[in-house]
Design a protein around this motif. Sequence first.
Motif, PDB file in Angstrom:
ATOM      1  N   GLU A 132      15.033   5.246   3.731  1.00  0.00           N
ATOM      2  CA  GLU A 132      14.644   4.656   5.016  1.00  0.00           C
ATOM      3  C   GLU A 132      13.295   3.961   4.910  1.00  0.00           C
ATOM      4  OE1 GLU A 132      16.558   7.879   8.159  1.00  0.00           O
ATOM      5  OE2 GLU A 132      14.713   8.367   7.104  1.00  0.00           O
ATOM      6  N   THR A 133      12.359   4.621   4.184  1.00  0.00           N
ATOM      7  CA  THR A 133      11.032   4.047   4.030  1.00  0.00           C
ATOM      8  C   THR A 133      11.097   2.740   3.250  1.00  0.00           C
ATOM      9  OG1 THR A 133      10.128   6.273   4.064  1.00  0.00           O
ATOM     10  CG2 THR A 133       8.704   4.534   3.219  1.00  0.00           C
ATOM     11  N   VAL A 159       2.506 -11.071   8.397  1.00  0.00           N
ATOM     12  CA  VAL A 159       2.394 -10.023   7.369  1.00  0.00           C
ATOM     13  C   VAL A 159       3.595 -10.056   6.454  1.00  0.00           C
ATOM     14  CG1 VAL A 159       0.884  -8.397   8.493  1.00  0.00           C
ATOM     15  CG2 VAL A 159       3.299  -8.386   9.070  1.00  0.00           C
ATOM     16  N   PRO A 214      10.300  -4.770   4.096  1.00  0.00           N
ATOM     17  CA  PRO A 214       9.782  -5.742   5.076  1.00  0.00           C
ATOM     18  C   PRO A 214       8.374  -6.234   4.724  1.00  0.00           C
ATOM     19  CG  PRO A 214      10.796  -3.912   6.222  1.00  0.00           C
ATOM     20  CD  PRO A 214      10.785  -3.547   4.759  1.00  0.00           C
ATOM     21  N   LEU A 215       7.541  -5.353   4.155  1.00  0.00           N
ATOM     22  CA  LEU A 215       6.184  -5.774   3.828  1.00  0.00           C
ATOM     23  C   LEU A 215       6.144  -6.607   2.547  1.00  0.00           C
ATOM     24  CD1 LEU A 215       4.217  -2.566   4.822  1.00  0.00           C
ATOM     25  CD2 LEU A 215       4.232  -4.773   5.964  1.00  0.00           C
ATOM     26  N   ASP A 228       0.837  -1.195   0.000  1.00  0.00           N
ATOM     27  CA  ASP A 228       0.000   0.000   0.000  1.00  0.00           C
ATOM     28  C   ASP A 228       0.885   1.264   0.000  1.00  0.00           C
ATOM     29  OD1 ASP A 228      -1.868   1.924   0.362  1.00  0.00           O
ATOM     30  OD2 ASP A 228      -2.780   1.036   2.153  1.00  0.00           O
ATOM     31  N   HIS A 288      10.565  10.332   7.421  1.00  0.00           N
ATOM     32  CA  HIS A 288      11.526   9.323   6.946  1.00  0.00           C
ATOM     33  C   HIS A 288      11.783   9.482   5.452  1.00  0.00           C
ATOM     34  CE1 HIS A 288      11.554   6.909  10.689  1.00  0.00           C
ATOM     35  NE2 HIS A 288      10.407   7.526  10.864  1.00  0.00           N
ATOM     36  N   PHE A 323      12.682   0.070   5.675  1.00  0.00           N
ATOM     37  CA  PHE A 323      12.009  -0.323   6.916  1.00  0.00           C
ATOM     38  C   PHE A 323      10.499  -0.479   6.781  1.00  0.00           C
ATOM     39  CE2 PHE A 323      15.926   1.857   8.281  1.00  0.00           C
ATOM     40  CZ  PHE A 323      16.548   0.749   8.843  1.00  0.00           C
ATOM     41  N   VAL A 324       9.941  -0.026   5.658  1.00  0.00           N
ATOM     42  CA  VAL A 324       8.495  -0.204   5.469  1.00  0.00           C
ATOM     43  C   VAL A 324       8.241  -1.088   4.242  1.00  0.00           C
ATOM     44  CG1 VAL A 324       6.291   0.947   5.004  1.00  0.00           C
ATOM     45  CG2 VAL A 324       7.917   1.977   6.597  1.00  0.00           C
ATOM     46  N   GLU A 365       0.117   4.198   0.552  1.00  0.00           N
ATOM     47  CA  GLU A 365      -0.175   5.140   1.636  1.00  0.00           C
ATOM     48  C   GLU A 365       0.717   4.894   2.841  1.00  0.00           C
ATOM     49  OE1 GLU A 365      -4.435   5.479   2.184  1.00  0.00           O
ATOM     50  OE2 GLU A 365      -4.394   6.725   0.381  1.00  0.00           O
ATOM     51  N   LEU A 366       1.181   3.633   3.005  1.00  0.00           N
ATOM     52  CA  LEU A 366       2.103   3.354   4.108  1.00  0.00           C
ATOM     53  C   LEU A 366       3.412   4.109   3.895  1.00  0.00           C
ATOM     54  CD1 LEU A 366       1.472  -0.478   4.458  1.00  0.00           C
ATOM     55  CD2 LEU A 366       0.650   1.332   5.960  1.00  0.00           C
ATOM     56  N   TYR A 369       3.657   6.895   2.081  1.00  0.00           N
ATOM     57  CA  TYR A 369       3.342   8.320   2.255  1.00  0.00           C
ATOM     58  C   TYR A 369       3.332   8.697   3.733  1.00  0.00           C
ATOM     59  CZ  TYR A 369       1.927   8.374  -2.659  1.00  0.00           C
ATOM     60  OH  TYR A 369       1.899   8.273  -4.018  1.00  0.00           O
ATOM     61  N   VAL A 370       2.737   7.841   4.566  1.00  0.00           N
ATOM     62  CA  VAL A 370       2.714   8.114   6.004  1.00  0.00           C
ATOM     63  C   VAL A 370       4.145   8.235   6.528  1.00  0.00           C
ATOM     64  CG1 VAL A 370       2.230   7.129   8.264  1.00  0.00           C
ATOM     65  CG2 VAL A 370       0.482   7.097   6.535  1.00  0.00           C
ATOM     66  N   ALA A 371       5.001   7.302   6.108  1.00  0.00           N
ATOM     67  CA  ALA A 371       6.391   7.331   6.570  1.00  0.00           C
ATOM     68  C   ALA A 371       7.067   8.640   6.149  1.00  0.00           C
ATOM     69  CB  ALA A 371       7.153   6.129   6.024  1.00  0.00           C
ATOM     70  N   GLU A 379      13.048   8.525   1.516  1.00  0.00           N
ATOM     71  CA  GLU A 379      12.588   7.445   0.652  1.00  0.00           C
ATOM     72  C   GLU A 379      13.394   6.169   0.906  1.00  0.00           C
ATOM     73  OE1 GLU A 379      12.434   8.352  -3.533  1.00  0.00           O
ATOM     74  OE2 GLU A 379      11.615   6.381  -4.019  1.00  0.00           O
TER      75      GLU A 379
END
Lengths: 370, 222
Positions: B133-134, B222, B141-142, B117, B129, B137-138, B119-120, B122-124, B131
């Motif tokens: 780092e995002t 997840v 991992p997903l 997603d 954070h 770490f986001v 949006e996850l 974007y939230v980061a 790009e």
Amino acid sequence: MSGNIRVDIKKRYSGQEDAPDFNLDVNFTASNELVVLFGRSGSGKTTTLRCIAGLGKPDMGFIEVNGKVYFDSELKKNLSPQDRRPGYVFQNYALFPHMSVAKNITYGLKGKSDAAKEQRLHEMLGLMHITGLQNEYPSRLSGGQKQRVALARALAPNPDILLLDEPFSALDMVVRMRLRERIHSIQETLDIPVLFITHNPVEAFTLADKVVVLHEGSVHQEGRPEDVFYNPCNRHVAELVGVSNIFDADFAGKSEYGFVLNTDSISITTTTNVDADSSYSWGVRPENVHLHPAREDISGCNVFSTTVHSVVNRGASRVVAVDIPGGGSVLLSEMDNRNFGKLDIGPGSECLVEIDPRDVLVFALEEPAG
Amino acid sequence: MLEQAIFPLYITLKIATLSTILVVLVGLLISYLLARRDFTGKNLVDILVTLPLVLPPTVTGYLLVILLGKNGVLGQSLFEMTGFGILFTWQAAVIAAFVVSLPLMVKTTSAAIGSVDRELEYVAYTLGHSELETALFVTLPLAKKGIIAGLVLSFARAVGEFGATLMVAGNIPGKTNTMSLSIYTAFQSGNDSLANILVVILVIMSLVSMAATAKLVNRWKV
């Protein structure tokens, strides 16, 4: 801290295969208050919010929050979302599924010590009344809890502005009412501007200090909720705020009660000033259309007899559609079930319609937006 | 007989491991860019990376020979700079395995990244954070299930690589005779018992790695 928002942006989307061209041209200001961006889906609400957050770039214009310029096309200035750091709550909350509630909430506290993070986490858990949930993962939370975690995460880094994209759309009524109060009290406590997107008129009306009505990419009206809801400035705004009876009319003259407009074979009197040279439409909220039994003797203006076309039971209320004499259109009247029972009417029966001239709203046709 | 299987096993694991490390590093970068960025030449990159998936491995091998040979574009400059002729070495086999298994990694991983997603992310970004780092770490991992799937497929493809390896690295005993090549040689020369041993080792390796991956991935929620 004295803070305010100034937004004046333009963005053009050239239509791709199935989508038509879309022009966003949004201009509004607000102080530290709860501002509701209100409009249908596709009216440009989310695009506007994203431009303020730095997740979308306007073609031209200006965005300033709390005295800090976020975007200025003339100075070629465009701060990244990382530099703006708005509190942003997405429609589906966008919690990181692979992080615990505690990790989610402290994710924006980059560079802070572990002790400071821990302290802020507990402040946020307390503020949102979710203490005890810090070790849970988002998949185990209810909709209302997810929303509170998302709010806590957005507020933890002390943002200059809070942006909320339809945050209530997935919640049931009781949870909505509570969160609505919470958002209001958060706004008052933190004293930052809060921008809130919704397409729900009740939400807009009950929550907002200020409503900004968006339609097809531009602002049609902005003001206090009462102003917008009771005096919509044009047909589009009127439709959005629930004026479901809107008809084109011809100017017919002046009477002792006000100005008279003709639609089909009825004459409608309004207290609003109208000008003989312009074209108008008039509108009335369904709850302001009063029905009486056909035998009753009422006099005055805006009274005419007609036939009931159909009745819709909305549970808590009934909506009765009556024919407008001399035309194919119907007028909607909404009343509570008790009053409906007293009327004793059904499809095909005769009745009298009465509309107070003060409730008749008048809109100039082809009024330019803004 | 068993000692004849040791070297092929060793060189195969060495080539496949090195190739997979390269595939993961390069594959993650290309997958992220393909899934998340718009840039000129994006389609071209996609086509070039995918090509070895549809080309016969011998054709891929032939093209690599042209590229890496002492008269080739890359091979020539490498030889002039270092005096090292890469063709018919185990390093060439690593390159062959890398090229044929990269598309499996990129296809699987870019699909997995694309399904995270946005949006996850974007939230980061709004939480400060960058790009990078995002992504670390986001996003990654997903997308880890897809990444692991791509890694396993790439490793398996590298272990099984035959055609392109034969073209660029030959089948030199004690140097580039990988298991796949050795099975073919053993079978051709009637050395059925060596072929059997190598086949059994390969089948066991495949089953174990499949089971281990399934167990690991099933533990992740997840």
